[in-house]
Design an enzyme around this catalytic site. Structure first.
Site, short mmCIF file in Angstrom:
data_model
loop_
_atom_site.label_atom_id
_atom_site.label_comp_id
_atom_site.label_asym_id
_atom_site.label_seq_id
_atom_site.Cartn_x
_atom_site.Cartn_y
_atom_site.Cartn_z
N THR A 132 40.79 39.40 46.29
CA THR A 132 41.97 39.38 45.41
C THR A 132 42.29 40.75 44.83
O THR A 132 41.39 41.49 44.43
CB THR A 132 41.75 38.38 44.28
OG1 THR A 132 41.37 37.12 44.82
CG2 THR A 132 43.01 38.20 43.45
N GLY A 135 48.02 42.42 42.46
CA GLY A 135 49.37 41.97 42.78
C GLY A 135 49.47 40.96 43.90
O GLY A 135 50.57 40.63 44.35
N PHE A 162 39.16 39.91 39.75
CA PHE A 162 38.62 38.54 39.76
C PHE A 162 37.47 38.40 40.75
O PHE A 162 37.34 37.38 41.42
CB PHE A 162 39.70 37.50 40.08
CG PHE A 162 40.95 37.60 39.25
CD1 PHE A 162 40.89 37.94 37.91
CD2 PHE A 162 42.19 37.34 39.81
CE1 PHE A 162 42.05 38.03 37.14
CE2 PHE A 162 43.35 37.42 39.05
CZ PHE A 162 43.27 37.77 37.71
N GLU A 250 34.50 27.24 52.26
CA GLU A 250 34.67 27.68 50.88
C GLU A 250 35.34 26.58 50.05
O GLU A 250 34.96 26.32 48.91
CB GLU A 250 35.49 28.96 50.81
CG GLU A 250 35.70 29.46 49.39
CD GLU A 250 36.47 30.76 49.31
OE1 GLU A 250 36.88 31.13 48.18
OE2 GLU A 250 36.68 31.41 50.36
N GLY A 372 42.22 29.71 46.70
CA GLY A 372 43.58 29.30 47.04
C GLY A 372 44.05 28.31 45.99
O GLY A 372 43.39 27.29 45.75
N GLU A 375 48.55 24.72 44.46
CA GLU A 375 49.90 24.74 45.02
C GLU A 375 49.86 25.18 46.49
O GLU A 375 50.57 24.62 47.34
CB GLU A 375 50.80 25.67 44.20
CG GLU A 375 51.15 25.15 42.81
CD GLU A 375 49.99 25.19 41.83
OE1 GLU A 375 49.99 24.40 40.87
OE2 GLU A 375 49.06 26.02 42.02
#
Length: 385
Positions: A132, A135, A162, A250, A372, A375
């Protein structure tokens, strides 16, 4: 301690029960007594990793020839369950074992496996994966970190955020663009041993709502040079494919983590409502309490059966991206709903950090975000319609 009457899966063997008993005793002895300190210092002790290596808990599913314990993903599932049920889920051992190490095992060269897996198994190396960026969020194709080839080295530039284990890790798989002109086909995975390079910096340990014992951090790469032999896989540009192939496991991990917390929440809440009194009787004697816990137990039982189904698929090599996305979506939504209901049944005490349910509430929220967002899970599931 179980609250759900679901038949034991066929893959649970006597050897696995012995392993589970050893895991529970290790966590009770080495981790639980220090949990408050881990929260206060925003990291588990470095020594805990070494002890876990000595106990055979690191890289439990990696082959013995590479220093692992020679187990399977079932052993990782046992570890996930034990950590969640005992409230030590801030320790990033699961990411180390079952997310990072498999990239080396499945895609690394023989030299890479021999160089890195034994040191990951011993605790000499602590692993992180730097996906990650500030942006990008869930949009892995949009990463801006680059790994530019310069002779027989890559020069890495970029920043990540993160990152689980980010404050401690000295072995980081970096998701970077080796060819920024090719979009997802220009992404590669490049390994960095942080103790051996210049230009690597750790940012602050991030101040999160929950998961306080996890040293989630920012990482910065300023002209970090690593040998081209640190590329995972034979060719550049395979990183996105490698990431996609490993994401079902994962997401199953996140579902299993959710299930462990659900079971813990129901157990501690069941104990609480039987002991706590209001208006002259135990909280459990109120019909509202009974109905709420009946709803939670029903949803939790369905979730557990689905987890067992997904585990069975995964162990057969048949867990597809859609089903894994459904597991992550359903279990994490159920986790947040059930923990919220359980907190409500604690009344004002549920809002106090000294009660386990309060920390479960804060820790659970991120489950719908990482791996992920939910959404994104819905989008992936919708593609199968």
């Amino acid at each position: 301690m179980t609250t759900l009457a679901v038949p034991e899966p066929a893959y649970i063997t006597e050897d696995l029960r012995i392993f589970a008993d050893g895991v529970a005793k290790f966590i009770a002895r080495e981790a639980e007594p220090n949990s408050e300190r881990y929260i206060a210092q925003h990291a588990v002790d470095r020594s805990l990793w070494i002890k876990a290596g000595e106990a055979g808990l690191l890289c439990a599913s990696m082959p013995e020839e590479y220093g692992g314990a020679g187990g399977s993903f079932v052993h990782e599932a046992v570890l996930i369950d034990a950590l969640g049920r005992r409230g030590v889920d801030g320790w990033g051992i699961v990411l180390h074992n079952a997310i990072v190490a498999p990239y080396i095992l499945h895609y690394g060269s023989e030299e890479q496996k021999k160089r890195w897996l034994p040191r990951l198994a011993s605790g000499e190396l602590i692993a992180a994966i730097a996906m990650t960026e500030p942006g990008t969020g869930s949009d892995l194709q949009a990463v801006k970190t680059t790994a530019r080839k310069d002779g027989n080295h890559y020069v890495i530039n970029g920043s990540k955020t993160f990152i689980t284990n980010g404050g401690t890790a000295n072995f980081v798989i970096v998701v970077a663009k080796t060819d920024p002109t090719k979009g997802s086909k220009g992404i590669s995975l490049v390994c960095v041993e942080t103790d051996e390079v210049e230009g690597f910096r750790r940012g602050r340990i991030l101040d999160k709502i929950g998961q306080k014992a996890q040293d989630t951090a920012e990482l910065f790469f300023d002209d970090v040079r690593v040998p081209t032999s640190n590329l995972i896989g034979m060719d550049e540009g395979m990183g996105f494919v490698q990431l996609m192939q490993q994401l079902p496991q994962e997401r199953l991990i996140i579902a299993l983590q959710a299930l462990a917390v659900i079971e813990r929440a129901l157990a501690v809440t069941g104990d609480y409502v039987k002991q706590r009194k209001a208006f002259g009787k135990a909280i459990i004697d109120f019909q509202n309490t009974q109905f709420k816990l009946a709803e939670c137990k029903t949803e939790a039982t369905v979730a557990k059966v689905f987890c067992h189904y997904c585990m069975d698929l995964h162990l057969k090599g048949q867990l597809d991206a859609t089903t894994a996305s459904m597991a992550k979506l359903y279990l994490t939504e159920a986790q947040c709903r059930i923990v919220d209901e359980c907190l409500q049944l604690h009344g004002g005490y549920g809002y106090m950090n000294e009660y386990p349910i309060a920390r479960m509430y804060a820790d659970s929220r991120v489950q719908k975000i990482y791996g992920g967002t939910n959404e994104i899970m819905k989008l992936l599931i919708a593609r199968s319609l």
